[in-house]
Design a protein around this motif. Structure first.
Motif, PDB file in Angstrom:
ATOM      1  N   PHE A  30       0.803  -1.230   0.000  1.00  5.11           N
ATOM      2  CA  PHE A  30       0.000   0.000   0.000  1.00  5.11           C
ATOM      3  C   PHE A  30       0.834   1.277   0.000  1.00  5.11           C
ATOM      4  N   ASP A 128      -5.633  16.341   3.845  1.00  3.68           N
ATOM      5  CA  ASP A 128      -6.312  15.087   4.205  1.00  3.68           C
ATOM      6  C   ASP A 128      -7.237  15.379   5.377  1.00  3.68           C
ATOM      7  N   ALA A 156     -10.154  17.168   1.946  1.00  2.99           N
ATOM      8  CA  ALA A 156     -10.939  15.931   1.869  1.00  2.99           C
ATOM      9  C   ALA A 156     -12.120  16.034   2.830  1.00  2.99           C
ATOM     10  N   ALA A 182     -12.206   7.024   6.996  1.00  2.00           N
ATOM     11  CA  ALA A 182     -11.423   5.836   7.354  1.00  2.00           C
ATOM     12  C   ALA A 182     -11.183   5.673   8.850  1.00  2.00           C
ATOM     13  N   TYR A 183     -11.743   6.541   9.697  1.00  2.00           N
ATOM     14  CA  TYR A 183     -11.402   6.505  11.122  1.00  2.00           C
ATOM     15  C   TYR A 183     -12.506   5.837  11.942  1.00  2.00           C
ATOM     16  N   HIS A 220     -13.120   3.365  -4.382  1.00  2.00           N
ATOM     17  CA  HIS A 220     -12.917   2.184  -5.241  1.00  2.00           C
ATOM     18  C   HIS A 220     -14.228   1.440  -5.395  1.00  2.00           C
ATOM     19  N   GLN A 245     -10.193   9.436  -7.769  1.00  3.99           N
ATOM     20  CA  GLN A 245      -8.942   9.206  -7.038  1.00  3.99           C
ATOM     21  C   GLN A 245      -8.995   7.824  -6.385  1.00  3.99           C
ATOM     22  N   MET A 246      -7.876   7.142  -6.409  1.00 11.70           N
ATOM     23  CA  MET A 246      -7.794   5.834  -5.734  1.00 11.70           C
ATOM     24  C   MET A 246      -6.450   5.716  -5.013  1.00 11.70           C
ATOM     25  N   TYR A 268      -3.250   8.152  -5.040  1.00 12.25           N
ATOM     26  CA  TYR A 268      -2.686   8.655  -3.780  1.00 12.25           C
ATOM     27  C   TYR A 268      -1.494   7.768  -3.423  1.00 12.25           C
ATOM     28  N   GLU A 285     -10.225  -1.793   6.418  1.00 11.33           N
ATOM     29  CA  GLU A 285     -11.250  -1.601   5.390  1.00 11.33           C
ATOM     30  C   GLU A 285     -11.691  -2.912   4.750  1.00 11.33           C
ATOM     31  N   ASN A 289      -7.676  -8.305   3.642  1.00 11.01           N
ATOM     32  CA  ASN A 289      -6.336  -7.768   3.902  1.00 11.01           C
ATOM     33  C   ASN A 289      -5.775  -8.307   5.217  1.00 11.01           C
TER      34      ASN A 289
HETATM   35  C1  FAD Z   1      -7.456   9.022  -2.919  1.00  9.71           C
HETATM   36  C2  FAD Z   1      -8.042   8.740  -1.568  1.00  9.71           C
HETATM   37  C3  FAD Z   1      -7.824   9.621  -0.526  1.00  9.71           C
HETATM   38  C4  FAD Z   1      -8.387   9.387   0.718  1.00  9.71           C
HETATM   39  N1  FAD Z   1      -8.237  10.327   1.710  1.00  9.71           N
HETATM   40  C5  FAD Z   1      -8.870  10.141   2.888  1.00  9.71           C
HETATM   41  C6  FAD Z   1      -8.855  11.151   3.898  1.00  9.71           C
HETATM   42  O1  FAD Z   1      -8.279  12.227   3.726  1.00  9.71           O
HETATM   43  N2  FAD Z   1      -9.501  10.897   5.059  1.00  9.71           N
HETATM   44  C7  FAD Z   1     -10.171   9.713   5.286  1.00  9.71           C
HETATM   45  O2  FAD Z   1     -10.766   9.543   6.350  1.00  9.71           O
HETATM   46  N3  FAD Z   1     -10.182   8.738   4.350  1.00  9.71           N
HETATM   47  C8  FAD Z   1      -9.562   8.919   3.170  1.00  9.71           C
HETATM   48  N4  FAD Z   1      -9.607   7.936   2.221  1.00  9.71           N
HETATM   49  C9  FAD Z   1     -10.105   6.577   2.574  1.00  9.71           C
HETATM   50  C10 FAD Z   1     -11.585   6.451   2.386  1.00  9.71           C
HETATM   51  O3  FAD Z   1     -12.259   7.253   3.340  1.00  9.71           O
HETATM   52  C11 FAD Z   1     -12.040   4.984   2.538  1.00  9.71           C
HETATM   53  O4  FAD Z   1     -11.716   4.532   3.803  1.00  9.71           O
HETATM   54  C12 FAD Z   1     -11.429   4.041   1.508  1.00  9.71           C
HETATM   55  O5  FAD Z   1     -11.302   4.647   0.276  1.00  9.71           O
HETATM   56  C13 FAD Z   1     -12.320   2.794   1.316  1.00  9.71           C
HETATM   57  O6  FAD Z   1     -13.590   3.174   0.876  1.00  9.71           O
HETATM   58  P1  FAD Z   1     -14.126   2.977  -0.617  1.00  9.71           P
HETATM   59  O7  FAD Z   1     -14.798   4.260  -0.992  1.00  9.71           O
HETATM   60  O8  FAD Z   1     -13.063   2.530  -1.522  1.00  9.71           O
HETATM   61  O9  FAD Z   1     -15.307   1.941  -0.487  1.00  9.71           O
HETATM   62  P2  FAD Z   1     -15.394   0.500   0.158  1.00  9.71           P
HETATM   63  O10 FAD Z   1     -16.852   0.175   0.126  1.00  9.71           O
HETATM   64  O11 FAD Z   1     -14.695   0.453   1.465  1.00  9.71           O
HETATM   65  O12 FAD Z   1     -14.615  -0.410  -0.859  1.00  9.71           O
HETATM   66  C14 FAD Z   1     -15.066  -0.656  -2.168  1.00  9.71           C
HETATM   67  C15 FAD Z   1     -14.159  -1.694  -2.794  1.00  9.71           C
HETATM   68  O13 FAD Z   1     -12.849  -1.165  -2.931  1.00  9.71           O
HETATM   69  C16 FAD Z   1     -11.867  -2.139  -2.628  1.00  9.71           C
HETATM   70  N5  FAD Z   1     -11.141  -1.695  -1.419  1.00  9.71           N
HETATM   71  C17 FAD Z   1     -11.465  -0.667  -0.582  1.00  9.71           C
HETATM   72  N6  FAD Z   1     -10.552  -0.521   0.389  1.00  9.71           N
HETATM   73  C18 FAD Z   1      -9.652  -1.503   0.189  1.00  9.71           C
HETATM   74  C19 FAD Z   1      -8.461  -1.887   0.857  1.00  9.71           C
HETATM   75  N7  FAD Z   1      -8.026  -1.227   1.946  1.00  9.71           N
HETATM   76  N8  FAD Z   1      -7.763  -2.923   0.366  1.00  9.71           N
HETATM   77  C20 FAD Z   1      -8.173  -3.592  -0.748  1.00  9.71           C
HETATM   78  N9  FAD Z   1      -9.288  -3.274  -1.421  1.00  9.71           N
HETATM   79  C21 FAD Z   1     -10.017  -2.247  -0.974  1.00  9.71           C
HETATM   80  C22 FAD Z   1     -12.612  -3.412  -2.419  1.00  9.71           C
HETATM   81  O14 FAD Z   1     -12.691  -4.062  -3.657  1.00  9.71           O
HETATM   82  C23 FAD Z   1     -13.967  -2.953  -1.959  1.00  9.71           C
HETATM   83  O15 FAD Z   1     -14.974  -3.895  -2.208  1.00  9.71           O
HETATM   84  C24 FAD Z   1      -9.121   8.186   0.934  1.00  9.71           C
HETATM   85  C25 FAD Z   1      -9.354   7.309  -0.106  1.00  9.71           C
HETATM   86  C26 FAD Z   1      -8.855   7.568  -1.353  1.00  9.71           C
HETATM   87  C27 FAD Z   1      -9.179   6.629  -2.463  1.00  9.71           C
END
Ligand code: FAD
Length: 300
Positions: A30, A128, A156, A182-183, A220, A245-246, A268, A285, A289
């Motif tokens: 990661f 962030d 964000a 994410a928290y 994602h 963004q991913m 990112y 998440e 993992n």
């Molecule tokens: C560019 C970017 C910046 C971010 N910045 C912040 C921030 O500033 N503050 C903050 O609180 N959070 C941030 N996040 C994290 C975000 O809040 C989520 O916790 C994270 O993106 C998982 O959510 P999801 O939208 O992908 O959906 P989810 O429903 O969690 O995931 C959808 C699918 O994505 C894949 N996936 C998701 N997470 C993972 C993983 N860890 N490992 C493997 N596959 C995975 C899986 O296939 C899953 O089924 C950021 C995320 C991204 C992409």
């Protein structure tokens, strides 16, 4: 599962165990590496594949001033290296890394120096979003920095927080990154159920696509990606005026498919030695993992 992992991982003994060799190995799925050069190398490869990037120098909750100032220096160096190498990248910064827990003026001063240098290099900074104790100060900092450096700053926002629709209106003129969050948060401040977080995300994404300067949709989640594509079409938003963004190392297939379809995609890219809290959030998440992490523990 997510809740218990985030709480468990905070214990010093767990942290010590997990930052051993195995944790490091898993983190590299990661994280681009421990040095700025690793991050820049990853950005170059991503640029060659048609995506831009956002470099994150890992670190958070800094408790002494020299460390906060040093973090700002590394960010300035990062911007200078992006500029001299002609890379397509911006930077992502946490205010608690720049000293927010020590003194808000210290953090804002550090952030301002970074934003100034980024603006001079023709790139941008995204703040962030950390846990809810930082939300108000981070949104306010974004507003203040945007007044002085319009076009160079964004923040964000997390769809799981109840307060986010109001925050969005305060910063909609900046470059907003929308994510789920994410928290570990309580139901006093954040939706406890996934469905509600996703619904809120869709609602906020629609508002951003209708009125945002340059929406940055960070997910994602394929269903939400499709929702954003349909909504962008419906409101007549050109593909060059928003981006997906991913995270580095996650859903590379989806990243590629979006680039092939002509969408803008930014990855990112975290780098640095302080990768433990970031790794824990990524593990929490997704149960798969954690299984991967456990399997590495028992493989020698
Ligand atoms: C560019 C970017 C910046 C971010 N910045 C912040 C921030 O500033 N503050 C903050 O609180 N959070 C941030 N996040 C994290 C975000 O809040 C989520 O916790 C994270 O993106 C998982 O959510 P999801 O939208 O992908 O959906 P989810 O429903 O969690 O995931 C959808 C699918 O994505 C894949 N996936 C998701 N997470 C993972 C993983 N860890 N490992 C493997 N596959 C995975 C899986 O296939 C899953 O089924 C950021 C995320 C991204 C992409």
């Amino acid at each position: 599962m997510r809740v218990s992992l985030l709480a468990f991982a905070d214990r010093p003994v767990v942290r010590k165990l997990a930052t051993s060799g195995v944790g490091r190995k898993v983190a590299l799925r990661f994280v681009a590496g421990e040095h700025l050069d690793d991050g820049l190398r990853a950005v170059k490869a991503l640029n060659e594949r048609g995506t831009t990037a956002s470099l994150d120098h890992l670190g958070e909750n800094v408790t002494d001033e020299p460390k906060a100032t040093e973090a700002a220096r590394v960010y300035i160096e990062t911007v200078e290296r992006i500029e001299s190498a002609g890379l397509l990248a911006n930077i992502s910064v946490k205010l608690s890394q720049l000293g927010l827990d020590i003194d808000p003026d210290l953090a804002l001063g550090n952030a301002e120096r970074v934003v100034e240098r980024a603006a001079a290099a023709g790139t941008t900074v995204t703040l962030d979003m950390e846990d809810h104790r930082y939300t108000e100060r981070t949104v306010a900092a974004c507003q203040a920095l945007a007044e002085r450096h319009p076009g160079a700053i964004g923040v964000a926002l997390q769809s799981y927080l109840y307060r986010t629709p109001e925050d969005l209106e305060r910063v909609i003129h900046t470059q907003v990154r929308l994510c789920k969050g994410a928290y570990l948060e309580s139901a006093d401040v954040a939706y406890p159920h996934r469905n509600d977080v996703d619904k809120a995300f869709a609602h906020l994404a629609r508002r951003l696509l209708q009125a945002g300067t340059y929406p940055m949709i960070a997910t994602h989640d394929e269903q939400l990606v499709r929702f954003v594509q349909r909504t962008a079409e419906r409101v007549g938003r050109d593909r060059s005026t928003f981006e997906f963004q991913m995270l580095y190392g996650i859903r590379r297939d989806l990243q590629r498919a979006l680039v092939d379809d002509g969408y803008r995609v930014r990855i990112y890219v975290p780098f640095g030695t302080e990768w433990y809290p970031y790794l824990v959030r990524r593990l929490a998440e997704r149960p798969a993992n954690i299984r991967f992490f456990a399997s590495q523990l028992f493989r020698r």
